[in-house]
Design an enzyme around this catalytic site. Sequence first.
Site, short mmCIF file in Angstrom:
data_model
loop_
_atom_site.label_atom_id
_atom_site.label_comp_id
_atom_site.label_asym_id
_atom_site.label_seq_id
_atom_site.Cartn_x
_atom_site.Cartn_y
_atom_site.Cartn_z
N LEU A 188 -3.44 4.22 -1.11
CA LEU A 188 -3.12 4.15 -2.54
C LEU A 188 -2.11 3.04 -2.84
O LEU A 188 -1.00 3.03 -2.29
CB LEU A 188 -2.55 5.50 -3.00
N ASP A 189 -2.49 2.12 -3.72
CA ASP A 189 -1.62 1.00 -4.12
C ASP A 189 -1.14 0.19 -2.93
O ASP A 189 -0.08 -0.45 -2.99
CB ASP A 189 -0.42 1.51 -4.94
N GLY A 190 -1.92 0.21 -1.86
CA GLY A 190 -1.50 -0.46 -0.64
C GLY A 190 -2.36 -1.66 -0.27
O GLY A 190 -2.13 -2.29 0.76
#
Lengths: 295, 295, 295, 295
Positions: free
Chosen positions: A238-240
């Site tokens: 996630l958001d990485g």
Amino acid sequence: MWDLYGRFFLTRKTSAILLISCPDRSGLVAAITHFLSEHDGNILDLDQHVDMEENVFFARIEWDLDRFVIPRDQIRERFGVLAQRFRMTWELHFSDQRTRMAVLVSRAAHCLYEILAHHEAGDWPVEIPLVISNHAHLESVVKKHGIDYHHLPVTKGTRKEQESKIAELLDREGIELVALARYMQILTPEFVSRFPNRLVNIHHSFLPSFTGPRPYHRAYSRGVKNIGATAHYVTAELDGGPIIEQDVIRVSHRDSVEEFIRKGKGLEKSVLSRAIWFHLQRKVIVYGNKTMVFE
Amino acid sequence: MWDLYGRFFLTRKTSAILLISCPDRSGLVAAITHFLSEHDGNILDLDQHVDMEENVFFARIEWDLDRFVIPRDQIRERFGVLAQRFRMTWELHFSDQRTRMAVLVSRAAHCLYEILAHHEAGDWPVEIPLVISNHAHLESVVKKHGIDYHHLPVTKGTRKEQESKIAELLDREGIELVALARYMQILTPEFVSRFPNRLVNIHHSFLPSFTGPRPYHRAYSRGVKNIGATAHYVTAELDGGPIIEQDVIRVSHRDSVEEFIRKGKGLEKSVLSRAIWFHLQRKVIVYGNKTMVFE
Amino acid sequence: MWDLYGRFFLTRKTSAILLISCPDRSGLVAAITHFLSEHDGNILDLDQHVDMEENVFFARIEWDLDRFVIPRDQIRERFGVLAQRFRMTWELHFSDQRTRMAVLVSRAAHCLYEILAHHEAGDWPVEIPLVISNHAHLESVVKKHGIDYHHLPVTKGTRKEQESKIAELLDREGIELVALARYMQILTPEFVSRFPNRLVNIHHSFLPSFTGPRPYHRAYSRGVKNIGATAHYVTAELDGGPIIEQDVIRVSHRDSVEEFIRKGKGLEKSVLSRAIWFHLQRKVIVYGNKTMVFE
Amino acid sequence: MWDLYGRFFLTRKTSAILLISCPDRSGLVAAITHFLSEHDGNILDLDQHVDMEENVFFARIEWDLDRFVIPRDQIRERFGVLAQRFRMTWELHFSDQRTRMAVLVSRAAHCLYEILAHHEAGDWPVEIPLVISNHAHLESVVKKHGIDYHHLPVTKGTRKEQESKIAELLDREGIELVALARYMQILTPEFVSRFPNRLVNIHHSFLPSFTGPRPYHRAYSRGVKNIGATAHYVTAELDGGPIIEQDVIRVSHRDSVEEFIRKGKGLEKSVLSRAIWFHLQRKVIVYGNKTMVFE
């Protein structure tokens, strides 16, 4: 390249673009440029980079197809020989190809408006056949632009089913790029893995700060003096995923969290637009969890 | 490249740097890269640009000297043959050469302090044998750093004489680069023409706004919302030379002109530092009244 | 306020500055401004802010002491009556007071150089009687400026002892503000609690990203497109204290981690300078874990 | 203030806003705040500024109407007494009033799209009854939004006539604010003088650089390293009116003039949006040729 109305001008000369990554070694650039020059390909732009730690070579090369003696439909095969010799990972694009793009959106509309404006103005070499949302309320906005709107609601229990409908639509329409224009659903790793480096998300923080939900509220609580926005390719984390573009804007104690949100919207749409532009111009190479953006 | 103390580390590998400009034509990059690769020169960085309007090719190429088979003192001659064939204007530099730099300063000391700090910290591959000023008061500051200070006062009537003393000092010390660190005198065209692309000035405005004297006062009167600073090579035209770097900082109606000046100082020294760094790293090519800065 | 040499000019009119926070209620501003106006205090600057969620009122008020009828040494007592009525937390300062500041530094010298330059130039209303370091090598740099240098090495086992020596020095010299100019030691909660809102640290990341060690290396690994620096008051939580100022600078895939460090240094010193300036100008009120900076 | 869809939320509490400028004198703030507090007006925001050179006082005061004992329609009269005593120039606004805005546009559509998006999203407390253009081609775009489109072509010979038609439309529709969204015609002084501080123009340069036509081309020729955009109120002097907002974006030698234009468009619409927002929020006071923007 732009007409009097400020619109992207398609009769400009056609060029070919190669995006290359491979193990670095002596003579690489010489071999590539020799291949082009011996076939009368005039290099318009050459941007290369060597990652010294990983010993990896990256390049973006754009050349004029005008006098290039290899016919367009044989370039892939002919260059492939060279590519194999240097164990290249590579892509070939042509400047006159329009990218087929879809937009995923939830409730917040500002990034969608931004994309529709670029589309309608003819700024981008792009076709947008469809917008998909888990909400119904933006349907009329989208249809005004002559674009299909698919309302696919989702709950925890129906995520896989909904995602497979999305994937089906993307496949059917031959979508090459998906803009997640503040689509507030977390995609499953299965879905993400089907579209590597093709899902561009805008996250409303300066990553890696404030991954996950309500970043403006958390930025407000932390008392930051700038808020940010980050456009990145979606990965399972996630958001990485690999960051394409990010930027910040100044805030002060005078700004409420509502003002953070308001200021942030302007930033989000501008950062997302720049990331999409880089992708459409074939200026991005992903390597590991990073991007090279040949601005 | 940096030791534990954050200082520039000189035992790094030596590389050679070519700065090239010439009429663009097919096969140029291939010829240059072939020359390097056939002599086992591993390219570390290649940055090129074509000015489509003027049809001029520019490049900065840096390669490892480690296994390069042409001895260092013969590169100039050997590359010269190729250079002549393509009618190149070119420079050859080596990464282990320290540039001899002088500083010209008047009353305001902030840019001088900035340069002295970089010098003392060993950040820059530079030697500073002397500082020249039309005022006496910074002598002790400079001497503390073990640098000669030359106080050369100037009046309208003595300008030519003073400048010829400056020129003599610069020549005698083998100065390759002069930083005009808020030197508030206008140099004569004669002086300027002796040091083409070697005088870097910091002007305290966002050029081309507010050329000439008292730019902060004029910016204040105009009610701008940002003030700027610009580093450029000096030419005969006042504040009209090729821009190397520029930047702005936000101001508001709350800021008095004194506050413009105070904020501006921080900006000036940072912009001047970046410009000097680009020059020292041989990242700048001047063409006409513009620069290519291969950041 | 500045002389011809660009130095801070102390003969300007003396003003008084009040920093106030208290529960918000109707009539607060009226009461404060009435107090000043009935004693002929001309308001030079009034900046107020209400935190609507917490219902707290904040203000910074600066007024001319010239015709103010309450003698300077009685203001505290006289305003105290009003302050008590409104349950204010407040500070009174005078513009002609110089702040006594200490600097803590480790190996990296760039922030120290920046502070020394401002000090020597007379930019700041500050006295710097001493610099403290856990290393010896900057002693000569500091002594050149006529400032005492205390070399207090520290190991895990000697931390408390070393800190008590630091505290003793700070107390003895009447230090009101400590600049942690890249002092790479983590201070104990005991030490920190002795100097609330008086320790200003510069952290080399855009907080809350990359708290703790080696932020540039981690930013590099994450593939960010901007790096940042943050100045904050030190609290018991590592890199978690109230942020005073922060800013970012653009990086790209071309920048090595060494280049991140080099670019970051310029940013760090500029952000730290701004934070110190705000503190010295009495523009900062801390509330909870946030600051109001009345720029 | 914003609903779940990110739209401006009109049921928030109503507040009144005073914009004041007058000769500075002791007791001014006390008198104003006393007036509010004695009628139970809770101050939500007070921002004041004194121009020391001109000795002029400026303030923006916002207070809650909830318990304010003076009825809304009598505030003007009652405050007028105080205003007269201090010789104030002043405006009174209410937070629940929507501003009636018109848009003037020529060929380039990007700023118009931006405004229409804000309008459709409900971001701004604004009504847009009409768009006027000297070209016909954006008619369908505008009509899709349910807004009238007036095509008023203009030539040198018909300027006065065309402008009087525009003025008539603006008057008839009760227009309070006109956004010149890249309207490429120079308005006559007669027209401009009818709408003082009500015409907001976006100029595609960092004023005062590059006033007049083709600023991007001239910025390109000058070799600047940043391009800018400036929003200002229109006065008789071309691109010389009071600046409300301005910003810059980085360019390099790699950017063609077409790329300057493309990047600049993103900047223009963002700067114009911010200026319109400030105006709509009643955060701008014009004095002489400057603005106070109480951000």
